[in-house]
Structures are given as C-alpha cells and as structure tokens.
Enzyme design. Structure first.
Site, short mmCIF file in Angstrom:
data_model
loop_
_atom_site.label_atom_id
_atom_site.label_comp_id
_atom_site.label_asym_id
_atom_site.label_seq_id
_atom_site.Cartn_x
_atom_site.Cartn_y
_atom_site.Cartn_z
CG HIS A 1 -0.42 -0.12 2.59
ND1 HIS A 1 -0.28 1.37 3.10
CD2 HIS A 1 0.13 -0.85 3.65
CE1 HIS A 1 0.17 1.05 4.36
NE2 HIS A 1 0.48 -0.15 4.48
CG ASP B 1 3.04 0.64 7.63
OD1 ASP B 1 2.71 0.26 6.61
OD2 ASP B 1 2.26 0.85 8.69
CD GLU C 1 -2.42 -1.48 5.56
OE1 GLU C 1 -2.54 -2.43 6.31
OE2 GLU C 1 -2.24 -0.20 5.97
CD GLU C 2 -1.35 2.90 7.26
OE1 GLU C 2 -1.71 2.50 8.42
OE2 GLU C 2 0.16 2.66 7.27
CG ASP D 1 2.06 -3.49 5.51
OD1 ASP D 1 2.81 -2.48 5.73
OD2 ASP D 1 0.63 -3.35 5.62
CG HIS E 1 1.33 3.21 12.51
ND1 HIS E 1 0.06 2.99 12.59
CD2 HIS E 1 1.80 2.53 11.26
CE1 HIS E 1 -0.43 2.37 11.57
NE2 HIS E 1 0.64 2.01 10.69
#
Length: 331
Positions: free
Chosen positions: A52, A169, A203-204, A224, A304
């Site tokens: 993603h 990510d 995706e997030e 991922d 994150h």
C-alpha cells in the site's frame, strides 16, 4: 511524495508512469488503487501481491480563533508521535502551505506544566507558516475543514545501511514490488501463473485490498512491514513472515512454503505474530474471498512513528519475493 489515505492520486500516477514505462499493463480501480498484471504460463490460476502506497496523515478539523488548525488523525497512531513534526497542508484547489504540529502549551516560558498536558485533539494544533492572526486570515489562504495534512518523512540513508523515514510502512514494500516487476521484465522471466500487483491506497483505514481480486486468484500475498518491539522476533536485518495478526492466523500451507523458499535460497527470515495489526490480505479474507493468504515484509522499527529499517531487510524481502513469484502454488 505526500499520500495520506484519501489523497493518493499523485503517488498513484507516479507508480502508473513507472510501470507504463516498463511496458506493464495497468488499470485503476474505482477506489483509486492501481493494478498491474504480468501474464503467466497458466492463466487459469492467478496470484496477487499487494503493497500500500497510502500513509498516515491528518485532516483539518477546525480553524481556531488564534489562526491555528485543530486536526483529525487519518490512520492508527498517537498524537505524541507527531509532536514537533513539520507538515504540509494541501487545500482543495491544490495550494500547499507548510506548518509545524505542536502542543498548544509548548512554551516552557509560559506554560509551567507543559510536560504534563495530554497530547490529544484538544491540545495539539498546526502552526501555519503564513502571516495569520485569526480564522479569517486562514480562510483567505483557501484553507478549510477537510483539507489534507501530510507529515515530513525526513528521509535519511546512513552509511551503515539504515533507512530512517516516516512512512516506510508501506512505501518500502511498494519500492520492493516496483523493483521486482522491473527485474522480471529486464530478465524476461516467464512466470508460472498470471500475477497481479495491487498498489493499494486505503490500507491504513482498513479496506485497501478487499476488492478487485479476480476469481482465478488462488494466492494473495500482502507485502507490508514487520512489527518490531518487546516480545517480537522481527528485526531490521531479515524478512519477517507473519504467522498471525489481530485478524487471526495466516494460511499455514503458504507460511510453510515461504519458510521453505527462504531456507532453500539462503534468505534470513523470522517468523512472528503482530498482535495489533491488520493487512490488505486480512481485509481480503474478511470481505469473503476464497483465497490462500499470507503476509511478509521488511522489519520496521517504531511503526507508525519515525520508522527505521536496514537495507539487509529490504534485500531479503526482495529476494524471497523473487523466488516466490516463480514457484508453484500451494497444494
């Protein structure tokens, strides 16, 4: 290249042009994601790999009376992870302004208990790099509620092989897939099965990979990040193979096949469980697709937040994917 979930057209266009220049067939889905297809010897059974390109970000929640912005988060992360970060506000007409995300009570010369103040939506704000004193000044710039806010990735490549950046990510994995496609084309590799590459863009927020899966698809592999922390096996120097996340176990047969490929090709790997995690593969399973699903990726530290990985992890992930796309399907 800024691409918070919901505002990914620029980066999808970049990926589309990259693949078109390689002579790869692509198409966009209605959600704005991109699907690239490489034909294989067997067109009755398909594979799909996904990574993603959307990232964490924010939106303007409110224009405050002091000329600063209250924000609403896009994706799963905490306000403390973006305190002090430079950012960009993009208006609906395409104008872009810079700013800094700060605690309202930042100045220790004014706010005695600044370190005790909770980092939340009420107390965090964007200081815009423009001469604004009030709400009217901000609106004259064209900034409104709903405008997207992206975070400065601050990319650094160290001589020791580390890659430090926000949004590894999952842009690290997107880069791996693009280079894999380029390698397949340059080496004129004949794939055993028609293989689709979905560059997902939601995706997030949970649903990037749950559609546009052809009925011929047998295996679905999400690429991922591997999550690093206390109790985790994943590190920054190997490819991480996920056996279970918050959605439950991944397909046991595919997992065994991936570990076997790694062993046979001298690829260093770690098996791991990610307790608070979901992927495009788990989204595909939840949406009802009858597929074999798996998840691998480079190990990413401080997920994150301000993330880091090592070139070794990127290389081992790429090598495993190279052998995987040329292998037989799981029986």
């Amino acid at each position: 290249m800024p691409s918070p979930s919901g505002n990914t057209n620029e980066v999808i266009t970049f990926v589309e042009e990259f693949l078109t220049n390689l002579g790869v067939q692509t198409k966009k889905n209605r959600k704005g994601g991109l699907i690239a297809t490489l034909p294989g010897k067997d067109s009755s059974k398909h594979r799909m790999l996904t990574a993603h390109v959307d990232t964490l970000g924010a939106m303007v929640k409110e224009i405050k009376a002091n000329g600063r912005l209250r924000i609403d988060l896009i994706g799963g992360f905490k306000y403390n992870s973006i305190e002090g970060e430079y950012c960009q506000i993009e208006t609906s007409n395409g104008n872009k302004y810079t700013g800094t995300i700060l605690l309202h009570q930042t100045s220790v010369h004014v706010y005695k208990d600044a370190e005790k103040v909770e980092r939340n939506q009420e107390n965090m704000e964007v200081r815009i790099d423009e001469k604004v004193h009030n709400e009217d000044d901000v609106r004259k710039l064209g900034i409104e509620v709903g405008d997207f806010i992206s975070f400065d990735p601050r990319v650094v490549l160290t001589e020791s092989g580390f890659i430090k950046s926000r949004h590894l990510d999952d842009k690290a994995s997107v880069g791996i897939l693009l280079q894999l496609i380029k390698q397949i084309k340059q080496e004129n590799i004949s794939l055993p099965y028609t293989t689709h590459f979905l560059i997902s863009n939601n995706e997030e927020i949970g649903y990037g990979g749950n559609s546009n899966i052809s009925p011929e698809t047998v295996e679905y592999l999400a690429v991922d990040m591997g999550a690093i922390g206390d109790g985790q096996a994943t590190d920054e120097y190997t490819v991480s193979i996920c056996v279970k996340d918050a959605s439950g176990p991944y397909h046991f047969g595919l997992r065994k096949k991936l570990t076997s490929l790694a062993k046979d090709n001298n690829i260093l790997y770690k098996l791991d469980i990610y307790p608070y995690y979901g992927s495009d593969a788990s989204a595909a399973i939840r949406s009802g697709h009858d597929i074999v699903h798996g998840l691998i990726g480079p190990g990413i530290d401080s997920s994150h937040a301000f993330e880091r990985t090592h070139q070794d992890s990127i290389d081992y992930t790429a090598k495993l994917l190279y052998h995987y796309v040329q292998s037989e399907l799981v029986n």
